[in-house]
Design a protein around this motif. Structure first.
Motif, PDB file in Angstrom:
ATOM      1  N   SER A 109       0.804  -1.161  -0.014  1.00  0.00           N
ATOM      2  CA  SER A 109       0.056  -0.108   0.078  1.00  0.00           C
ATOM      3  C   SER A 109       0.865   1.192  -0.081  1.00  0.00           C
ATOM      4  N   ARG A 110       0.317   2.342  -0.564  1.00  0.00           N
ATOM      5  CA  ARG A 110       0.800   3.727  -0.375  1.00  0.00           C
ATOM      6  C   ARG A 110       0.042   4.323   0.629  1.00  0.00           C
ATOM      7  N   THR A 111       0.671   4.519   1.655  1.00  0.00           N
ATOM      8  CA  THR A 111      -0.055   5.152   3.009  1.00  0.00           C
ATOM      9  C   THR A 111       0.544   6.452   3.077  1.00  0.00           C
ATOM     10  N   PRO A 112      -0.051   7.373   3.846  1.00  0.00           N
ATOM     11  CA  PRO A 112       0.229   8.818   4.202  1.00  0.00           C
ATOM     12  C   PRO A 112       1.587   8.997   4.612  1.00  0.00           C
ATOM     13  N   ALA A 113       2.357   7.807   5.170  1.00  0.00           N
ATOM     14  CA  ALA A 113       3.625   7.822   5.800  1.00  0.00           C
ATOM     15  C   ALA A 113       4.493   7.353   4.777  1.00  0.00           C
ATOM     16  N   GLY A 114       4.115   6.487   3.678  1.00  0.00           N
ATOM     17  CA  GLY A 114       4.885   6.278   2.676  1.00  0.00           C
ATOM     18  C   GLY A 114       4.582   4.681   2.191  1.00  0.00           C
ATOM     19  N   PRO A 115       5.243   4.211   1.507  1.00  0.00           N
ATOM     20  CA  PRO A 115       5.055   2.501   0.952  1.00  0.00           C
ATOM     21  C   PRO A 115       5.122   1.659   2.043  1.00  0.00           C
ATOM     22  N   GLY A 116       4.408   0.890   2.098  1.00  0.00           N
ATOM     23  CA  GLY A 116       4.296  -0.140   3.231  1.00  0.00           C
ATOM     24  C   GLY A 116       3.909  -1.539   2.750  1.00  0.00           C
ATOM     25  N   THR A 117       4.373  -2.560   3.235  1.00  0.00           N
ATOM     26  CA  THR A 117       3.826  -3.954   2.997  1.00  0.00           C
ATOM     27  C   THR A 117       3.466  -4.535   4.141  1.00  0.00           C
ATOM     28  N   LEU A 118       2.160  -5.451   4.028  1.00  0.00           N
ATOM     29  CA  LEU A 118       1.578  -5.926   5.258  1.00  0.00           C
ATOM     30  C   LEU A 118       1.590  -7.467   5.044  1.00  0.00           C
ATOM     31  N   ARG A 119       2.060  -8.318   5.732  1.00  0.00           N
ATOM     32  CA  ARG A 119       1.641  -9.748   5.823  1.00  0.00           C
ATOM     33  C   ARG A 119       0.617 -10.281   6.851  1.00  0.00           C
ATOM     34  N   LEU A 120      -0.291 -10.903   6.437  1.00  0.00           N
ATOM     35  CA  LEU A 120      -1.275 -11.353   7.585  1.00  0.00           C
ATOM     36  C   LEU A 120      -1.457 -12.670   7.475  1.00  0.00           C
ATOM     37  N   THR A 121      -1.465 -13.227   8.786  1.00  0.00           N
ATOM     38  CA  THR A 121      -1.795 -14.934   8.882  1.00  0.00           C
ATOM     39  C   THR A 121      -2.622 -15.128   9.911  1.00  0.00           C
ATOM     40  N   ALA A 122      -3.295 -15.921   9.576  1.00  0.00           N
ATOM     41  CA  ALA A 122      -4.229 -16.495  10.872  1.00  0.00           C
ATOM     42  C   ALA A 122      -4.059 -17.753  11.373  1.00  0.00           C
ATOM     43  N   ARG A 123      -3.736 -17.764  12.627  1.00  0.00           N
ATOM     44  CA  ARG A 123      -3.187 -18.698  13.494  1.00  0.00           C
ATOM     45  C   ARG A 123      -3.929 -18.733  14.818  1.00  0.00           C
ATOM     46  N   PRO A 173       8.686  -1.213  -6.420  1.00  0.00           N
ATOM     47  CA  PRO A 173       8.750  -2.563  -5.776  1.00  0.00           C
ATOM     48  C   PRO A 173       8.439  -2.380  -4.217  1.00  0.00           C
ATOM     49  N   ALA A 174       7.525  -3.193  -3.802  1.00  0.00           N
ATOM     50  CA  ALA A 174       7.268  -3.186  -2.189  1.00  0.00           C
ATOM     51  C   ALA A 174       8.362  -3.281  -1.412  1.00  0.00           C
ATOM     52  N   PRO A 175       8.395  -2.656  -0.243  1.00  0.00           N
ATOM     53  CA  PRO A 175       9.405  -2.970   0.705  1.00  0.00           C
ATOM     54  C   PRO A 175       9.037  -4.437   1.399  1.00  0.00           C
ATOM     55  N   GLY A 176      10.111  -5.005   1.730  1.00  0.00           N
ATOM     56  CA  GLY A 176       9.832  -6.338   2.301  1.00  0.00           C
ATOM     57  C   GLY A 176      11.087  -7.054   2.741  1.00  0.00           C
ATOM     58  N   PRO A 177      10.995  -8.382   3.243  1.00  0.00           N
ATOM     59  CA  PRO A 177      12.254  -9.197   3.453  1.00  0.00           C
ATOM     60  C   PRO A 177      12.924  -9.397   2.227  1.00  0.00           C
TER      61      PRO A 177
END
Length: 336
Positions: A71-85, A175-179
């Motif tokens: 996503s492009r947020t008001p704070a800048g680009p961000g990547t979110l990983r979601l896992t149900a556990r 490109p999205a930020p991430g690992p």
């Protein structure tokens, strides 16, 4: 009850004291957070509306049920990983926008939604809600990331719109930020959509190559010029938010509803002007596959305040009319 919300953990690459709660995260840093939903929760159902086709460069759902969102947020680009556990949602974030995304994790996943406000008046909807108890309406708080693909989907097949979104985001996004040291993340090919200025600088021939006609590209160009004002709609009530978006020529009730369903979690944002939805609702609730918008709205009147949720449940029920004609043939304006 909004569920339990665990605070940010420190970036994996730095001690806890080194990164304040609201500090901007470097692309290599990993911030984590957990949220426990207050009841049944189906991650795939909740975040599914963010997906714009099977090859959406801003969204991926992997085989193990993990959702990735750039996503492009008001704070800048961000990547979110979601896992149900184990009855909870584990989230990890990267990039300058990661704190913004993690702070709003419960809201994104429907913590402010109230599924109990829905009172089914039709057996089909009662059964579907019983079978899909984990449905909640998400709320991204980001208008432009839902508005632009919704404009691309105007008056064309979904395949055409998905192709245009994919080509434009990959070419003009980042490109999205991430690992990035993890091959599995790199293979996802996630991209953050362009910022408003970049959208405004896309040449006319690139819109053409992506199959986007002048009417839709012109609407996007008008929207990005006032992107800041349109983003304010994320904090408005539905009537005011729709009015704000529809001030832009080329944005009507269909587009504003499709946008606000995602950005605002608008439970009553019913999509009018759709080619298929009136017939689907008419078939499910009254056995009339030829229903128009007027009849659809009449059938949904008992669900006022929850009409979008009602249509989601109808679509999830699988009780849709059989196709009577071949699929619409996609156009190829880039060949003209």
């Amino acid at each position: 009850m909004a569920g339990r919300f665990a605070p940010h953990s420190a970036p994996h690459s730095a001690p806890r004291a080194a990164v304040p709660h609201q500090a901007a995260a470097r692309a290599a840093d990993t911030l984590t957070r957990e949220w426990t939903p207050p009841g049944p929760f189906d991650l795939r159902l909740v975040v599914g509306p963010l997906r714009r086709g099977p090859a959406d460069p801003t969204y991926r759902m992997t085989g193990d049920g993990t959702a990735w969102r750039a996503s492009r947020t008001p704070a800048g680009p961000g990547t979110l990983r979601l896992t149900a556990r184990g009855g909870r949602i584990e989230a990890a974030g990267w990039g300058p926008g990661a704190p913004w995304l993690l702070d709003r994790l419960p809201t994104l996943l429907g913590a402010t939604d109230d599924p109990d406000a829905f009172r089914p008046r039709h057996r089909l909807l009662a059964l579907t809600r019983h079978r899909r108890p984990g449905l909640r309406l998400l709320r991204t708080g980001l208008v432009m990331e839902s508005l632009i693909p919704s404009i691309l989907e105007q008056k064309v097949t979904t395949d055409e719109a998905y192709r245009a979104w994919r080509l434009l985001v990959r070419k003009y996004g980042t490109p999205a930020p991430g690992p990035t040291d993890h091959a599995a993340f790199t293979a996802l090919g996630l991209h953050v959509m362009p910022d408003a200025r970049t959208w405004s600088l896309i040449p006319s021939w690139e819109w053409h190559r992506a199959g986007v006609d002048a009417k839709r590209s012109g609407t996007i160009l008008r929207a990005v010029r006032v992107a800041g004002r349109l983003e304010e709609a994320a904090a408005m009530e539905l009537p005011e938010a729709m009015a704000r978006l529809e001030l832009i020529p080329g944005i009507g009730p269909w587009t504003s509803a499709e946008t606000l369903q995602r950005s605002n979690g608008a439970a009553d944002a019913v999509t009018v002007g759709d080619v298929h939805l009136p017939g689907i609702v008419g078939h499910a609730l009254a056995g009339n596959r030829d229903a128009d918008d007027e009849e659809m709205l009449a059938l949904l009147a008992p669900y006022e305040g929850q009409r979008h949720r009602a249509t989601r449940l109808i679509l999830l029920s699988g009780h849709t009319p059989a196709r009577r004609a071949p699929r619409m043939t996609p156009g190829h304006i880039a060949r003209l």
